[in-house]
Design a protein around this motif. Structure first.
Motif, PDB file in Angstrom:
ATOM      1  N   GLN A  32       0.838  -1.203   0.000  1.00  0.00           N
ATOM      2  CA  GLN A  32       0.000   0.000   0.000  1.00  0.00           C
ATOM      3  C   GLN A  32       0.872   1.252   0.000  1.00  0.00           C
ATOM      4  O   GLN A  32       0.625   2.187  -0.765  1.00  0.00           O
ATOM      5  N   LYS A  33       1.891   1.272   0.844  1.00  0.00           N
ATOM      6  CA  LYS A  33       2.795   2.426   0.885  1.00  0.00           C
ATOM      7  C   LYS A  33       3.521   2.595  -0.441  1.00  0.00           C
ATOM      8  O   LYS A  33       3.719   3.711  -0.911  1.00  0.00           O
ATOM      9  N   ASP A  34       3.899   1.477  -1.039  1.00  0.00           N
ATOM     10  CA  ASP A  34       4.575   1.512  -2.330  1.00  0.00           C
ATOM     11  C   ASP A  34       3.652   2.110  -3.397  1.00  0.00           C
ATOM     12  O   ASP A  34       4.066   2.954  -4.189  1.00  0.00           O
ATOM     13  N   ALA A  35       2.381   1.703  -3.401  1.00  0.00           N
ATOM     14  CA  ALA A  35       1.409   2.232  -4.361  1.00  0.00           C
ATOM     15  C   ALA A  35       1.184   3.727  -4.127  1.00  0.00           C
ATOM     16  O   ALA A  35       1.083   4.503  -5.088  1.00  0.00           O
ATOM     17  N   GLU A  36       1.115   4.135  -2.865  1.00  0.00           N
ATOM     18  CA  GLU A  36       0.930   5.556  -2.558  1.00  0.00           C
ATOM     19  C   GLU A  36       2.119   6.380  -3.037  1.00  0.00           C
ATOM     20  O   GLU A  36       1.950   7.476  -3.558  1.00  0.00           O
ATOM     21  N   THR A  37       3.300   5.858  -2.862  1.00  0.00           N
ATOM     22  CA  THR A  37       4.511   6.562  -3.300  1.00  0.00           C
ATOM     23  C   THR A  37       4.530   6.701  -4.809  1.00  0.00           C
ATOM     24  O   THR A  37       4.858   7.769  -5.350  1.00  0.00           O
ATOM     25  N   LYS A  38       4.156   5.650  -5.504  1.00  0.00           N
ATOM     26  CA  LYS A  38       4.123   5.692  -6.970  1.00  0.00           C
ATOM     27  C   LYS A  38       3.046   6.654  -7.459  1.00  0.00           C
ATOM     28  O   LYS A  38       3.227   7.346  -8.441  1.00  0.00           O
ATOM     29  N   GLU A  39       1.925   6.693  -6.743  1.00  0.00           N
ATOM     30  CA  GLU A  39       0.817   7.584  -7.112  1.00  0.00           C
ATOM     31  C   GLU A  39       1.241   9.047  -6.967  1.00  0.00           C
ATOM     32  O   GLU A  39       0.904   9.893  -7.793  1.00  0.00           O
ATOM     33  N   LYS A  40       1.992   9.353  -5.937  1.00  0.00           N
ATOM     34  CA  LYS A  40       2.472  10.719  -5.726  1.00  0.00           C
ATOM     35  C   LYS A  40       3.460  11.132  -6.805  1.00  0.00           C
ATOM     36  O   LYS A  40       3.582  12.306  -7.122  1.00  0.00           O
ATOM     37  N   GLY A  41       4.176  10.183  -7.344  1.00  0.00           N
ATOM     38  CA  GLY A  41       5.186  10.477  -8.360  1.00  0.00           C
ATOM     39  C   GLY A  41       4.615  10.684  -9.760  1.00  0.00           C
ATOM     40  O   GLY A  41       5.300  11.203 -10.632  1.00  0.00           O
ATOM     41  N   LYS A  42       3.361  10.294  -9.988  1.00  0.00           N
ATOM     42  CA  LYS A  42       2.730  10.457 -11.304  1.00  0.00           C
ATOM     43  C   LYS A  42       2.417  11.930 -11.551  1.00  0.00           C
ATOM     44  O   LYS A  42       2.020  12.646 -10.639  1.00  0.00           O
ATOM     45  N   PRO A  43       2.550  12.364 -12.807  1.00  0.00           N
ATOM     46  CA  PRO A  43       2.135  13.736 -13.094  1.00  0.00           C
ATOM     47  C   PRO A  43       0.617  13.845 -12.986  1.00  0.00           C
ATOM     48  O   PRO A  43      -0.117  12.933 -13.348  1.00  0.00           O
ATOM     49  N   GLN A  44       0.148  14.970 -12.467  1.00  0.00           N
ATOM     50  CA  GLN A  44      -1.272  15.190 -12.269  1.00  0.00           C
ATOM     51  C   GLN A  44      -1.938  15.561 -13.592  1.00  0.00           C
ATOM     52  O   GLN A  44      -1.377  16.272 -14.419  1.00  0.00           O
TER      53      GLN A  44
END
Length: 146
Positions: free
Chosen positions: A126-138
């Motif tokens: 879950q933390k890994d997915a959250e980190t990847k989600e934050k790194g995506k361009p909006q």
């Protein structure tokens, strides 16, 4: 005339010395027969002490890794919690894949920890997915392309 043969009697001090010597020999023999621990603890306890009492994370990491490595190299059993503890240290350093691998080892060797290890693995993912989600361009709100 019949001669009487007298047996020498031990004094109380001599009896006590003999008894002390006998008990010491018996204690040494019993220690030699003691069963060894079923786990290789190595420096696991020292590592816990370093981390929780002296707050020395780096030294705790070394002790824990050495305990696990030595046990694995000598085909000895790693103590319960060691893989999980090392996995948690890896997670704190940002090595999520390593953490999951060690949580899986703990789960495999100690099935009683399965529910807890599964929960930790889910949290790491879950933390890994959250980190990847934050790194995506909006995405732009209007849908317009730059």
């Amino acid at each position: 005339m019949a001669m009487e043969i007298r047996q020498p009697r031990l004094t109380a001090t001599a009896r006590q010395a003999f008894l002390n010597c006998f008990m010491s020999v018996l204690a040494c023999m019993m220690v030699g027969c003691a069963t060894p621990s079923i786990y290789y603890w190595g420096n696991f306890e020292d590592g816990l002490h370093e981390r929780y009492i002296t707050q020395d994370q780096a030294q705790a990491d070394v002790y824990l890794f050495e305990t696990i490595r030595t046990a694995e190299q000598q085909n000895l059993r790693v103590p319960p919690g060691a893989y999980a503890d090392y996995g948690f240290l890896l997670f704190k350093r940002g090595d999520r894949e390593g953490a999951i691998a060690y949580f899986e080892k703990e789960k495999r060797l100690f099935p009683e920890s399965s529910a807890f290890m599964t929960k930790l693995i889910e949290r790491v993912k879950q933390k890994d997915a959250e980190t990847k989600e934050k790194g995506k361009p909006q995405d732009n709100a209007g849908g317009a392309q730059p």
